[in-house]
Design an enzyme around this catalytic site. Structure first.
Site, short mmCIF file in Angstrom:
data_model
loop_
_atom_site.label_atom_id
_atom_site.label_comp_id
_atom_site.label_asym_id
_atom_site.label_seq_id
_atom_site.Cartn_x
_atom_site.Cartn_y
_atom_site.Cartn_z
N ARG A 192 0.97 -0.98 -0.32
CA ARG A 192 0.19 0.09 -0.01
C ARG A 192 0.97 1.17 -0.08
O ARG A 192 0.41 2.23 -0.48
CB ARG A 192 -0.86 0.13 1.43
CG ARG A 192 -1.80 -1.59 0.89
CD ARG A 192 -3.10 -1.14 1.90
NE ARG A 192 -3.99 -1.99 2.01
CZ ARG A 192 -5.39 -1.66 2.65
NH1 ARG A 192 -5.36 -1.06 3.79
NH2 ARG A 192 -6.28 -3.31 2.75
N ASP A 240 -13.77 11.45 11.50
CA ASP A 240 -12.78 10.42 10.93
C ASP A 240 -11.50 11.01 11.19
O ASP A 240 -10.85 12.08 11.83
CB ASP A 240 -13.61 9.89 9.83
CG ASP A 240 -11.79 8.61 10.04
OD1 ASP A 240 -13.24 7.83 9.83
OD2 ASP A 240 -11.10 8.01 9.38
#
Length: 271
Positions: free
Chosen positions: A35, A144
């Protein structure tokens, strides 16, 4: 082709844990490599030691934001774990309607991802209160750690296929068709959500008043046991007496370490 040594992974994992609470087990090393390799290419870095130095020297927070966006999986959908939403409408809202004399409801979607959860809660409240809603403050806080998902959530734009499981009258009342493939949450519902970036590992919760309900579902799966226990205690402290905590069905609360009262699977209540 990049590689990541055990030492580099341990160093990076420790940094991530300290700054976000996310715990990466050693077996996640290849996932991290996969990633982040594109990030290193874009930065013109040759190895993960240099990337770590780049992270710790960045004072803007942008590097950490990119890192979190890459390593977390923001998979969610409308009415995920639907029994929670049914319980919220059929039990929690009637309780709050009877007991909150100020008519100021304080509900927090912690780890809101791309917004499906808080929007579902807002639609449920709109439906439940009906014409009396104008007498209540029903705005929700949705937070978030990822700026990327907050940007998407605040726009309220979704693929048309993602709302197929919602009630027909919701689809017609709460969504506007943008084109053949996309819909957008109605402006009235979007105004009900206050989206903010917030790190659950912050030493200080910057809220003025306690909450009646906290949804923090499928977030603590990233945390180790100690971090989970500390966060659960914070949630307890930041709930009003009688307040509810909703967690993910794959998550648990150790009854021996928490004062929360079990209500039903993944639903707990402050005494």
């Amino acid at each position: 082709m990049f590689t990541i040594t055990d030492r580099e992974f341990a160093q990076l994992a420790s940094y991530i844990h300290s700054n976000s609470g996310i715990y990466l087990k050693p077996e996640k090393k290849m996932l991290v490599l996969g990633r982040l390799h594109q990030v290193l290419l874009q930065l013109g870095l040759d190895n993960f030691t240099d990337y770590y130095e780049y992270l710790v020297s960045d004072q803007s927070g942008a590097a950490m934001g990119t890192l979190i966006n890459k390593i977390t999986t923001n998979h969610t959908f409308f009415m995920r774990e639907a029994n929670h939403f049914h319980y919220f409408k059929n039990h929690v809202l009637p309780y709050l309607k009877q007991t909150v004399a100020s008519r100021d409801l304080r509900i927090w979607s912690a780890g809101c991802s791309t917004g499906e959860e808080p929007y579902c809660l807002a639609m449920l409240m709109d439906e439940y209160f009906g014409i009396s809603k104008k007498e209540w403050d029903t705005k929700l806080l949705a937070t978030d750690i990822s700026d990327k998902v907050l940007s998407l959530a605040s726009q309220g734009i979704y693929e048309k296929g993602t709302i197929g499981n919602l009630p027909k009258h919701w689809r017609s009342t709460y969504f506007t068709k943008l084109d053949e493939d996309r819909v957008q949450i109605a402006e009235g519902i979007r105004r009900e959500i206050i989206f903010r970036r917030f790190n659950l590992m912050s030493l200080r919760f910057p809220f003025r008043r306690k909450f009646h309900v906290i949804f923090c579902r499928n977030v603590m799966i990233y945390f180790d046991n100690r971090t989970k226990a500390e966060l659960i205690q914070r949630f307890y402290d930041w709930l009003e007496p009688g307040g509810y905590l909703f967690i993910g069905h794959s998550e648990t609360i150790d009854k021996s370490q928490s004062r929360f009262h079990y209500v039903m699977p993944a639903v707990f209540r402050k005494n």
